[in-house]
Design an enzyme around this catalytic site. Structure first.
Site, short mmCIF file in Angstrom:
data_model
loop_
_atom_site.label_atom_id
_atom_site.label_comp_id
_atom_site.label_asym_id
_atom_site.label_seq_id
_atom_site.Cartn_x
_atom_site.Cartn_y
_atom_site.Cartn_z
N LYS A 197 5.19 -3.21 -1.67
CA LYS A 197 5.08 -2.51 -0.40
C LYS A 197 6.01 -1.30 -0.39
CE LYS A 197 4.15 -6.61 2.46
NZ LYS A 197 2.88 -6.18 3.08
N ARG A 211 -3.78 -15.11 2.06
CA ARG A 211 -5.03 -15.87 1.91
C ARG A 211 -4.99 -16.77 0.67
NH1 ARG A 211 -8.06 -10.23 1.77
NH2 ARG A 211 -6.21 -9.85 3.05
#
Length: 493
Positions: A277, A351
């Protein structure tokens, strides 16, 4: 957090209180109680002089007011009663709570429940007042924050001028339990990630089990590897802190009754992994365990309310770190369900841990329905901002129930679609599916991914990326969506 003693008493004597909270409408009009206490002339005069215009959220504290036997009179603006909205009402409640917190009030009579937005009732007003005033006492305290003199709230009791009906008592109890659950959620999420690790979350669950009599089971890394949780373990392999699968069970009904399952993403810090990130605001990635914190907050409320239903919690928890042994874009892993996943982006890790948790939950607990919650996608913030959480699912009645509870508590959800048309974006040439579907419809494709692991159960997914915390000068966890989920569970009885 200090607990306020909330009371219901339809026959009240002002001499019994040191503070009266009074709603005031525009033009200086107020409630029947104000007229009986001869306060209408006072509020009218203040309005006519321009000293208190009664705009929503405006407050004014009067000390030793004439004509009443209270040390304080807190006036709370409500605007035009004909156009008073839920949003305006809650803004006024929060302003009143802040004003009260900054005073020396100890024993309070609250008459704001006499002023109710259209289509709501007294029990709703009691619920919202209780939630607002109990929540106002929250203050993050931890050893990482060197506060020499933590503020001790003076407020001890608050009485509503209302009958102690079963509905009103339920509103008080539910709201206070929800507020205390929110406080736990906020504490966990606000905690620095070098303190709030997967191990710390597991220890928190164990402490709660001891306090409330929950059953607890913590799965360790070696056990999860043997079970075949290849997707969850792939995310965890780059972290030095050991991952945990945290399982709690609350049994309030007959053991034969299938439980409702809550599954919460517990990434205690998310760097993005190899798909790193940007550095700006990366500190806020300690909040990526907001789903886990929410589940534990809901269980805090369940432990206090002891409702007659069965609920299980499953929390996959890990860090997502870059390392020499971390997963890489292009790697393929096998999930607990047997389905294979090509990892195109290691920052779509939520996920990957949730899919194994969802499979494990179904195999182990055979739930009647599953609700998972996660700070899953930035796309959800683009779509819905910070006002509402997204809800998607394969069972419309389940989605409708969540939306209804969100509307009732004003902790709202907005339904987004699921459709096999979006499956095209998850196709992979090298595995059963890819873990991302491109920039378009990011919240939907993330849920579409999870839907592949919940085909045999009634399931809903909550994306709380925009609602679990706020940034800026008031940075901190919100405690959402604990109130909506507590209400949802109670409505299942």
């Amino acid at each position: 957090m200090k607990q306020i003693q909330f009371k219901l008493n339809a026959t009240t004597d002002l001499q019994s209180f040191d503070t009266l909270i009074l709603p005031v409408f525009d033009q200086g009009q107020s409630t029947q109680l104000a007229k009986e206490a001869h306060l209408q002339e006072l509020t009218q005069t203040l309005f006519n002089q321009g000293d208190f215009l009664a705009k929503p959220g405006q407050t004014q504290m009067l000390f030793q007011p004439a004509k009443i036997d209270c040390a304080r009179l807190l006036l709370v603006g409500m605007g035009d009663p004909k156009t008073l909205t839920v949003k305006g009402y809650l803004e006024s409640l929060n302003a009143a709570a802040k004003a009260l917190d900054n005073s020396g009030a100890v024993n309070v009579l609250n008459t704001l429940i006499e002023c109710i937005p259209a289509k709501n009732d007294q029990a709703w007003a009691i619920y919202q007042n209780t939630l607002a005033f109990q929540r106002s006492l929250y203050d993050y305290e931890h050893e990482s924050r060197n506060k020499k003199t933590p503020k001790e709230p003076k407020l001890n009791s608050m009485t509503y001028a209302a009958e102690a009906t079963a509905e009103n008592e339920k509103a008080v109890n539910q709201a206070q339990a929800s507020a205390l659950g929110m406080a736990l959620t906020q504490d966990l999420a606000n905690m620095p990630s070098n303190y709030c690790t997967p191990t710390y979350l597991a220890e928190t669950a164990e402490a709660m089990a001891k306090t409330y009599g929950f059953d607890v089971n913590i799965l360790e890394q070696d056990e999860m590897i043997k079970m075949g949780m290849g997707s969850f373990m792939a995310v965890a392999q780059g972290a030095h802190t050991p991952p945990k699968m945290i399982c709690l069970s609350y049994q309030g009904a007959d053991a034969s009754e299938a439980p409702i399952a809550l599954v919460g993403k517990g990434v205690t810090f998310d760097t993005g992994g190899i798909s790193l990130k940007p550095g700006e605001a990366m500190d806020e990635m300690k909040y990526d365990m907001g789903g886990a914190a929410t589940v534990l907050g809901v269980f805090e409320a369940l432990g206090r309310l002891k409702p007659k239903l069965n609920v299980v919690a499953v929390i996959p928890s890990t860090e997502n770190m870059p390392a020499g042994n971390a997963i890489k874009p292009g790697d393929v892993v096998k999930s607990l369900s047997g389905q294979t996943i090509e990892i195109l982006n290691t920052d779509a890790e939520g996920r990957l841990i949730l899919c194994d948790a969802l499979t494990y939950t179904q195999q182990t607990y055979k739930p009647s329905k599953i609700v998972d919650m996660a700070t899953l996608t930035g796309a959800c913030i683009i779509a819905l901002g910070h006002q509402m959480s997204a809800v998607l699912g394969n069972d419309q009645s389940l989605v409708d129930a969540l939306v209804a509870s969100g509307q009732k508590t004003y902790d709202r959800f907005w339904q987004m679609p699921l459709s096999e048309e979006y499956d095209e974006q998850l196709k992979s040439n090298f595995a059963d599916m890819a873990n991302i579907g491109g920039r378009a419809a990011g919240t939907i494709t993330a849920a579409q991914f999870l839907a592949r692991f919940t085909k045999e159960v009634n399931w809903a997914h909550l994306d709380i990326a925009g609602t679990a915390w706020i940034s800026g000068k008031d940075k901190g966890a919100t405690g959402r969506p604990v109130p909506a989920l507590v209400d949802f569970l109670l409505e299942q009885i």
